[in-house]
Design an enzyme around this catalytic site. Structure first.
Site, PDB file in Angstrom:
ATOM      1  N   LYS A   1       0.826  -1.218   0.000  1.00 15.95           N
ATOM      2  CA  LYS A   1       0.000   0.000   0.000  1.00 15.95           C
ATOM      3  C   LYS A   1       0.856   1.263   0.000  1.00 15.95           C
ATOM      4  O   LYS A   1       1.901   1.305   0.638  1.00 15.95           O
ATOM      5  CB  LYS A   1      -0.889   0.027   1.245  1.00 15.95           C
ATOM      6  CG  LYS A   1      -1.944  -1.067   1.271  1.00 15.95           C
ATOM      7  CD  LYS A   1      -2.756  -0.993   2.543  1.00 15.95           C
ATOM      8  CE  LYS A   1      -3.843  -2.048   2.566  1.00 15.95           C
ATOM      9  NZ  LYS A   1      -4.544  -2.082   3.866  1.00 15.95           N
TER      10      LYS A   1
ATOM     11  N   ARG B   1     -13.580  -9.002   9.414  1.00 20.84           N
ATOM     12  CA  ARG B   1     -14.854  -8.400   8.992  1.00 20.84           C
ATOM     13  C   ARG B   1     -15.718  -9.392   8.230  1.00 20.84           C
ATOM     14  O   ARG B   1     -16.858  -9.605   8.520  1.00 20.84           O
ATOM     15  CB  ARG B   1     -14.600  -7.159   8.134  1.00 20.84           C
ATOM     16  CG  ARG B   1     -14.010  -6.018   8.918  1.00 20.84           C
ATOM     17  CD  ARG B   1     -13.455  -4.961   8.032  1.00 20.84           C
ATOM     18  NE  ARG B   1     -12.433  -5.519   7.162  1.00 20.84           N
ATOM     19  CZ  ARG B   1     -11.924  -4.919   6.117  1.00 20.84           C
ATOM     20  NH1 ARG B   1     -12.359  -3.725   5.772  1.00 20.84           N
ATOM     21  NH2 ARG B   1     -10.988  -5.495   5.408  1.00 20.84           N
TER      22      ARG B   1
ATOM     23  N   SER C   1     -10.449   1.685   5.462  1.00 19.27           N
ATOM     24  CA  SER C   1      -9.812   2.996   5.360  1.00 19.27           C
ATOM     25  C   SER C   1      -9.919   3.537   3.942  1.00 19.27           C
ATOM     26  O   SER C   1     -10.119   4.746   3.745  1.00 19.27           O
ATOM     27  CB  SER C   1      -8.337   2.888   5.760  1.00 19.27           C
ATOM     28  OG  SER C   1      -8.234   2.444   7.083  1.00 19.27           O
TER      29      SER C   1
END
Ligand code: COA
Length: 165
Positions: A42, A91, A129
């Site tokens: 990232k 999640r 995010s």
């Protein structure tokens, strides 16, 4: 027994989902370290310093939680600092494969290190995010997604970033 755990992540930026996991971990363990780390896959929008400041403000009031940042391997850091376990939020099923791979790799590198998964609460099942950054950069309301105390700073940073892009 005194147990120290770490909640690692890129926190780019911190969301209410992260805070949910950190808060729950702080009730289960003696000491919780929040590690702002590098995910080489990232390219962060917020600098490490900014991400640490946002997190530090967001966990204010959780007395057994501290925020750190370091380069290098998580497994090595845990070995060096006597950290018992990594705590991660899960999640959806889509998280599982990646999380499983990281947990096994960390265990290979540091056999004493356990990974504990906390299921994300239903409000943050869908949060990430990058979703916060995308909604924020298009002028959308992110107040349900990020801690209230750092909301304005996140909005300001995202809009500044957009102007310079
Ligand atoms: N609620 C809401 N969102 C959540 C969440 C929760 N409970 N848990 C994770 N997320 C989101 C994050 O916002 C993030 O969203 P994004 O992809 O849009 O940025 C995504 O899920 C996962 O990110 P995060 O939890 O920050 O972890 P990561 O996958 O970016 O970080 C590291 C992984 C940093 C822990 C890992 O790369 C690492 O350990 N790096 C150090 C170097 C190392 O040891 N590498 C070898 C690892 S085996």
């Amino acid at each position: 027994m005194n147990k120290t755990v770490i909640c690692p992540g890129s926190f780019d930026p911190v969301t209410l989902g992260h805070i949910d996991v950190i808060t729950r971990a702080s009730k289960m363990f003696d000491r919780v370290i929040v590690g702002v780390l590098v995910n080489t896959a990232k390219k962060p929008c917020f600098s490490t310093q900014e991400r640490m400041e946002l997190l530090t403000e967001s966990v204010n009031g959780l007395d057994n939680v501290e925020v750190v940042s370091f380069d290098g391997l998580l497994a090595e850091y845990c070995k060096k600092h006597g950290i018992d376990a990594v705590v991660r939020g899960l999640r959806a099923m889509s998280d599982f494969e990646y999380e499983f791979q990281m947990a096994i790799t960390n265990k290979r590198l540091n056999p004493g290190l356990e990974t504990i998964f906390l299921t994300a609460d239903s409000d943050s099942m869908y949060l990430s995010s990058s979703m916060v950054r995308e909604v924020g950069s298009m002028g959308g309301d992110i107040s349900n997604f990020v801690p209230e105390c750092v909301h304005d700073k996140i909005v300001e940073r995202i809009s500044k970033k957009k102007q310079t892009a």
